[in-house]
Write a protein that holds these residues in place. Structure first.
Motif, PDB file in Angstrom:
ATOM      1  N   TRP A  69      -5.702  -2.169   7.232  1.00 42.13           N
ATOM      2  CA  TRP A  69      -5.727  -1.374   5.657  1.00 42.13           C
ATOM      3  C   TRP A  69      -6.905  -1.973   5.080  1.00 42.13           C
ATOM      4  O   TRP A  69      -7.214  -1.438   4.068  1.00 42.13           O
ATOM      5  CB  TRP A  69      -4.123  -1.535   5.038  1.00 42.13           C
ATOM      6  CG  TRP A  69      -3.371  -0.636   5.617  1.00 42.13           C
ATOM      7  CD1 TRP A  69      -2.248  -0.887   6.673  1.00 42.13           C
ATOM      8  CD2 TRP A  69      -3.213   0.655   5.625  1.00 42.13           C
ATOM      9  NE1 TRP A  69      -1.755   0.288   6.798  1.00 42.13           N
ATOM     10  CE2 TRP A  69      -2.496   1.400   6.377  1.00 42.13           C
ATOM     11  CE3 TRP A  69      -4.232   1.667   4.715  1.00 42.13           C
ATOM     12  CZ2 TRP A  69      -2.042   2.742   6.536  1.00 42.13           C
ATOM     13  CZ3 TRP A  69      -3.931   3.099   4.894  1.00 42.13           C
ATOM     14  CH2 TRP A  69      -2.966   3.510   5.814  1.00 42.13           C
ATOM     15  N   ASN A 104      -9.185   0.439   2.803  1.00 44.90           N
ATOM     16  CA  ASN A 104      -9.376   0.451   1.467  1.00 44.90           C
ATOM     17  C   ASN A 104     -10.804   0.136   1.265  1.00 44.90           C
ATOM     18  O   ASN A 104     -11.478   0.486   0.119  1.00 44.90           O
ATOM     19  CB  ASN A 104      -8.281  -0.602   1.014  1.00 44.90           C
ATOM     20  CG  ASN A 104      -6.874  -0.416   1.183  1.00 44.90           C
ATOM     21  OD1 ASN A 104      -6.716   0.869   1.561  1.00 44.90           O
ATOM     22  ND2 ASN A 104      -6.162  -1.247   0.728  1.00 44.90           N
ATOM     23  N   TRP A 152      -2.097  -0.115  -3.835  1.00 45.93           N
ATOM     24  CA  TRP A 152      -1.976   0.275  -2.584  1.00 45.93           C
ATOM     25  C   TRP A 152      -2.360  -1.005  -1.496  1.00 45.93           C
ATOM     26  O   TRP A 152      -2.039  -1.196  -0.319  1.00 45.93           O
ATOM     27  CB  TRP A 152      -2.920   1.300  -1.929  1.00 45.93           C
ATOM     28  CG  TRP A 152      -2.795   1.899  -0.448  1.00 45.93           C
ATOM     29  CD1 TRP A 152      -3.955   1.888   0.245  1.00 45.93           C
ATOM     30  CD2 TRP A 152      -1.637   2.138   0.031  1.00 45.93           C
ATOM     31  NE1 TRP A 152      -3.287   2.176   1.486  1.00 45.93           N
ATOM     32  CE2 TRP A 152      -1.811   2.416   1.340  1.00 45.93           C
ATOM     33  CE3 TRP A 152      -0.048   2.178  -0.121  1.00 45.93           C
ATOM     34  CZ2 TRP A 152      -0.977   2.904   2.331  1.00 45.93           C
ATOM     35  CZ3 TRP A 152       0.713   2.770   0.657  1.00 45.93           C
ATOM     36  CH2 TRP A 152       0.340   2.920   1.840  1.00 45.93           C
ATOM     37  N   ASN A 162       0.096  -2.978   0.270  1.00 47.34           N
ATOM     38  CA  ASN A 162       0.386  -2.699   1.610  1.00 47.34           C
ATOM     39  C   ASN A 162      -0.594  -3.438   2.468  1.00 47.34           C
ATOM     40  O   ASN A 162       0.248  -3.860   3.406  1.00 47.34           O
ATOM     41  CB  ASN A 162       0.256  -1.251   1.874  1.00 47.34           C
ATOM     42  CG  ASN A 162       0.659  -0.637   3.204  1.00 47.34           C
ATOM     43  OD1 ASN A 162       1.511  -1.003   3.513  1.00 47.34           O
ATOM     44  ND2 ASN A 162      -0.297  -0.288   3.623  1.00 47.34           N
ATOM     45  N   SER A 186       1.004  -5.806   5.086  1.00 46.81           N
ATOM     46  CA  SER A 186       0.973  -5.896   6.794  1.00 46.81           C
ATOM     47  C   SER A 186       0.136  -7.024   7.269  1.00 46.81           C
ATOM     48  O   SER A 186       0.717  -7.442   8.533  1.00 46.81           O
ATOM     49  CB  SER A 186      -0.410  -4.724   6.879  1.00 46.81           C
ATOM     50  OG  SER A 186      -0.495  -4.344   8.093  1.00 46.81           O
ATOM     51  N   ILE A 197       6.784   4.255   0.821  1.00 49.96           N
ATOM     52  CA  ILE A 197       5.437   3.912   1.527  1.00 49.96           C
ATOM     53  C   ILE A 197       4.979   5.055   1.902  1.00 49.96           C
ATOM     54  O   ILE A 197       3.642   5.226   2.085  1.00 49.96           O
ATOM     55  CB  ILE A 197       5.878   2.705   2.424  1.00 49.96           C
ATOM     56  CG1 ILE A 197       6.346   1.501   1.879  1.00 49.96           C
ATOM     57  CG2 ILE A 197       4.924   2.719   3.616  1.00 49.96           C
ATOM     58  CD1 ILE A 197       7.013   0.315   2.908  1.00 49.96           C
ATOM     59  N   GLY A 198       5.712   6.082   2.430  1.00 47.33           N
ATOM     60  CA  GLY A 198       5.150   7.199   3.022  1.00 47.33           C
ATOM     61  C   GLY A 198       4.401   8.050   2.092  1.00 47.33           C
ATOM     62  O   GLY A 198       3.340   8.702   2.287  1.00 47.33           O
ATOM     63  N   ILE A 240       1.043   6.261   1.716  1.00 48.80           N
ATOM     64  CA  ILE A 240       0.099   6.685   2.745  1.00 48.80           C
ATOM     65  C   ILE A 240      -0.446   8.183   2.667  1.00 48.80           C
ATOM     66  O   ILE A 240      -1.694   8.407   2.880  1.00 48.80           O
ATOM     67  CB  ILE A 240       1.000   6.531   4.132  1.00 48.80           C
ATOM     68  CG1 ILE A 240       1.121   5.150   4.511  1.00 48.80           C
ATOM     69  CG2 ILE A 240       0.047   7.241   5.393  1.00 48.80           C
ATOM     70  CD1 ILE A 240       2.099   4.671   5.555  1.00 48.80           C
ATOM     71  N   SER A 241       0.422   9.107   2.088  1.00 44.42           N
ATOM     72  CA  SER A 241       0.175  10.238   2.118  1.00 44.42           C
ATOM     73  C   SER A 241      -0.874  10.581   0.949  1.00 44.42           C
ATOM     74  O   SER A 241      -1.917  11.460   0.833  1.00 44.42           O
ATOM     75  CB  SER A 241       1.235  11.330   1.866  1.00 44.42           C
ATOM     76  OG  SER A 241       2.090  11.099   0.550  1.00 44.42           O
ATOM     77  N   PHE A 292      -2.952   8.185   0.135  1.00 41.02           N
ATOM     78  CA  PHE A 292      -4.286   7.575   0.456  1.00 41.02           C
ATOM     79  C   PHE A 292      -4.899   8.737   1.364  1.00 41.02           C
ATOM     80  O   PHE A 292      -6.137   9.142   1.188  1.00 41.02           O
ATOM     81  CB  PHE A 292      -3.964   6.455   1.507  1.00 41.02           C
ATOM     82  CG  PHE A 292      -5.321   5.701   1.878  1.00 41.02           C
ATOM     83  CD1 PHE A 292      -5.751   4.810   1.179  1.00 41.02           C
ATOM     84  CD2 PHE A 292      -5.618   6.283   3.150  1.00 41.02           C
ATOM     85  CE1 PHE A 292      -7.051   3.967   1.787  1.00 41.02           C
ATOM     86  CE2 PHE A 292      -6.906   5.471   3.521  1.00 41.02           C
ATOM     87  CZ  PHE A 292      -7.422   4.467   2.935  1.00 41.02           C
ATOM     88  N   VAL A 293      -4.542   9.351   2.250  1.00 43.88           N
ATOM     89  CA  VAL A 293      -4.925  10.683   2.783  1.00 43.88           C
ATOM     90  C   VAL A 293      -5.513  11.593   1.884  1.00 43.88           C
ATOM     91  O   VAL A 293      -6.611  12.439   1.976  1.00 43.88           O
ATOM     92  CB  VAL A 293      -3.882  11.278   3.828  1.00 43.88           C
ATOM     93  CG1 VAL A 293      -4.465  12.655   4.779  1.00 43.88           C
ATOM     94  CG2 VAL A 293      -3.859  10.388   5.137  1.00 43.88           C
TER      95      VAL A 293
END
Length: 159
Positions: free
Chosen positions: A4, A8, A46, A49, A53, A143-144, A147-148, A150-151
């Motif tokens: 990540w 990033n 972000w 995260n 990780s 968290i989901g 991630i979405s 980020f996309v």
């Protein structure tokens, strides 16, 4: 280090490149600066995260402790940075709509609107988790949504 951090960093370089290229060919607009500022605030949050990780995946106990202490110092600001990012992104969106009009056939406006709604849900889920229900289910939703987000930012940059 977590993958990540690399993602990033790549997204940050891409954003700086887009903003610099936009300013070299156009007059600097306030909405571009607001969008970039909101993006930086999101990326700051972000990156936590990536830190978590990394903590989960490295074996060196001293590094885990250092990263956990760093994350603990940042934690009190996380919700305010996210809320600030939402406010700045909403200002960005209002200025874009004022400048270009609201046209959902324009992919940049469509992807930005979807990303703004996702960011609203992300911030609301974070506050909901803090104030009302800290269950694992809400954490996974948060968290989901991150991630979405980020996309969606990547898709917004493409158009």
């Amino acid at each position: 280090m977590s993958i990540w951090f690399l993602f990033n960093f790549i997204l940050l370089v891409w954003a700086v490149w887009n903003v610099a290229a936009g300013f070299s060919s156009n007059t600097p607009y306030l909405h571009i600066l607001l969008g970039f500022t909101g993006f930086l605030l999101f990326l700051f949050n972000w990156t936590r995260n990536a830190v978590f990780s990394t903590i989960r995946n490295i074996g060196d106990r001293q590094k885990k402790i250092r990263l956990a202490q760093f994350s603990k110092r940042i934690r009190p600001y996380h919700r305010y940075v996210g809320t600030g990012a939402l406010i700045i992104i909403l200002l960005h969106g209002f200025l874009v709509i004022d400048h270009y009009t609201f046209d959902l056939s324009n992919m940049k406006i469509l992807t930005g609107s979807i990303a703004a709604f996702n960011l609203l849900c992300l911030v609301l889920s974070g506050w909901y988790r803090l104030l009302i229900d800290p269950r694992l289910k809400i954490r996974k939703l948060h968290i989901g949504l991150g991630i979405s987000m980020f996309v969606l930012i990547i898709i917004h940059f493409i158009f």
